[in-house]
Every structure is written in structure tokens, then in C-alpha cells.
Design an enzyme around this catalytic site. Structure first.
Site, short mmCIF file in Angstrom:
data_model
loop_
_atom_site.label_atom_id
_atom_site.label_comp_id
_atom_site.label_asym_id
_atom_site.label_seq_id
_atom_site.Cartn_x
_atom_site.Cartn_y
_atom_site.Cartn_z
N GLU A 75 28.64 41.21 38.30
CA GLU A 75 29.43 41.28 39.54
C GLU A 75 28.69 42.07 40.60
OE1 GLU A 75 33.26 42.85 38.46
OE2 GLU A 75 33.73 41.13 37.18
N HIS A 80 37.69 40.14 40.94
CA HIS A 80 38.11 41.18 40.00
C HIS A 80 39.29 42.00 40.56
CE1 HIS A 80 36.44 43.45 36.30
NE2 HIS A 80 37.76 43.58 36.37
#
Length: 310
Positions: A262, A279
Site C-alpha cells: 500500500e 484501507h
């Protein structure tokens, strides 16, 4: 006055009460200066600068090397559920107490998962994107009513999701070796769940044993035209295998809120029938406030046990 390093990036932004609680106890706080998930080297540098007695941690990597530098650290209070980014053996060796907040994310993550499922079935995200392109696509979706939803991991979040799904008339299957009975779902084995579920949703921790739990071979055992949802942890899915399965049409689509790396920059972004979020599973105002309050209370309780504060 003990020092506490708060590395989770958004702590106190929604509500200041948790920070105020620490101030009232004469605890000095150092906030994440970058406002994002920290890299290992960045956490290491902050610990070198401040050598805190306690930490309220996010999902940054807390390796043995990082923890060994924190010579005063006695309590590591994780603001969230997952502990896969913490070297727990190192923490034990270094006499650092580790806590987490398993209850607070339950409702936010379960509600996001339900929203993802509904969006996939009705193709809400596809219709929205078409209008933004000055088009007028009217994709025909399907109903959640009568669908079989397979929940992999039937802990707090998975079980709560099952309760949310029940009023929609969905048939809910659950798979969890630690679970012996389910109130709102039928327990089955993992192969049976993959073979029969129209939607498979993951709600289990990440570990070496669950790395790429959903891979090329397991995808081939899923129903053709099924959907896959992951709002648990990155690394549970082989993202390249998922891309191939969706791009080829074997799977009807997917929804992901977490990724192996990420921020996510991979090829799934090219597929209209893949819904991607950044997220945000536990990132609801009420849930965030509860999580921060629990993280602070865990820290305070353990500080008192350790004699750091009275």
C-alpha cells in the site's frame, strides 16, 4: 513525565478526548509528524529521537530492530486489531506488553463489507463511473436475496456481518477452525465454502500460514461468476491471480480494501468490475473514536501495572 509515541497517522483528528485523557495523566505525547503510514526506517528514527515509554501504534512495521532501539518501551498499544506488523517474539523477549483493540473495528468493517457486496451485485460503482465519463450505462445487477455468501473467518467481524446479511435473505456459510457453532450461518469446510458461495468474503488475520490463502488454484475451485471481497488484510489474496481470474471472466468481480503493498498501484485498477477502496475498513468516525479510547485505556492500564504512572 512518561513519553508516548503515537504512530497511527490520524490519531485525535476526529475527536481530541483520547489525547486529552493522556494530557490529564501528565503523559507527554509525540504525534506522527508525516500524517501517513510510516516506513520501518521512519519509525526507527522517531524512536531514536524520543525513546518513548509507550507507543500507540498503527500498522507500521515494528520489527525486532525497531523494538530493540526502544530501550525505555514498556507498553505497545495497537490502535486496531491486527498484530501481524509487530514482532511479538521480540516484544516478549524485550519485556514489552502488547495490546490491541479487537472490538472497535467490528461494526465499521462489517458495514463496509456489506456495502461492497451490494455495490458489486448492483454494479453501483460502474454506473457512477459511467456518468462521470459523460456516459449513461445502466448495468443490470443481481439481488443479494437468495445468494450464498461464504464468510472465511467467523470471529467478531465475520459473525457480525452474518447478522447484517440475514435480513437480506442471503444464505450464509461460515468457515473457521476455531468456531464450533454459528448463530446466523452454517459452518462448512473451506473447500465446500469456495465451491458453493456466490460471494466469498475474507475476515481472518494475516500470517505466514494465510499468505495467498486465495491463490490461482483456490480461485479455480470457486464458482464461476462468483465475487471475492477482502476487507481484512493484504497478502491474503494473490492479486495477480485475482487479476487474471477477473479479466478472463472466470470471476464476476472483486472488492478490495487492503493490499499486499500500500498504496496500491497494481493492474486491478484497470478493471471496471473491481471495486477498490483505500484501507478504510475501520475508518468510520464512531469506530475510530472507540478504537482510540480503547487504545489509550489499554496503555494507561498497563502503565499502572508497570508502575510507569500511579
Amino acid at each position: 513525565m512518561p513519553d508516548v509515541l503515537i504512530t497511527t497517522s490520524s490519531f485525535g483528528k476526529t475527536d481530541s478526548r483520547s489525547l486529552d485523557r493522556l494530557t490529564e495523566l501528565n503523559i507527554n505525547t509525540v504525534l506522527n509528524p508525516l500524517g501517513r503510514k510510516l516506513k520501518e526506517s521512519e519509525v526507527d528514527e522517531l524512536i531514536r529521537q524520543h525513546n518513548p515509554h509507550g507507543m500507540i501504534a498503527g500498522v507500521e512495521p515494528l520489527t525486532r530492530q525497531v523494538l530493540e532501539r526502544a530501550t525505555k518501551l514498556r507498553v505497545l498499544s495497537r490502535c486496531g486489531i491486527g498484530l501481524d506488523t509487530v514482532d511479538l517474539k521480540a516484544a516478549e523477549d524485550l519485556d514489552i506488553t502488547v495490546t490491541n483493540t479487537p472490538d472497535a473495528p467490528t461494526i465499521p468493517v462489517a458495514e463496509l463489507t456489506l456495502g461492497m457486496i451490494l455495490s458489486l451485485l448492483r454494479q453501483i460503482h460502474i454506473a457512477d463511473a459511467s456518468i462521470r465519463r459523460n456516459e449513461w450505462q445502466r448495468p443490470m445487477g443481481t439481488l443479494l436475496l437468495g445468494k450464498t455468501v461464504g464468510i472465511v473467518g467467523c470471529g467478531r467481524i465475520g459473525s457480525y456481518l452474518a447478522k447484517l446479511l440475514t435480513p437480506f435473505g442471503a444464505n450464509v456459510l461460515g468457515c473457521d477452525p476455531a468456531c464450533t457453532v454459528g448463530d446466523c450461518f452454517d459452518l462448512v469446510g473451506f473447500p465446500d465454502l469456495l465451491a458453493h458461495a456466490d460471494i466469498v468474503t475474507l475476515h481472518l488475520p494475516y500470517s505466514e500460514s494465510t499468505h495467498h490463502l486465495i491463490n490461482k488454484d483456490r480461485i479455480q475451485t470457486m464458482k464461476k461468476g462468483a465475487f471475492l471481497v477482502n476487507a481484512a488484510r493484504g497478502g491474503l489474496i494473490d492479486e495477480q491471480a485475482l487479476y487474471v481470474a477477473v479479466e478472463s471472466g472466470y470471476l464476476a468481480g472483486a472488492a478490495l480494501d487492503c493490499y499486499e503493498h500500500e498504496p496500491y498501484t497494481g493492474p486491478l485498477r484497470k478493471l471496471d468490475n473491481v471495486l477498490l477502496t483505500s484501507h478504510i475498513g475501520s475508518y468510520a468516525k464512531e469506530g475510530r473514536m472507540m478504537m482510540e479510547e480503547q487504545a489509550v485505556e489499554n496503555l494507561v492500564r498497563e502503565f499502572k501495572k508497570r508502575g510507569v504512572i500511579s
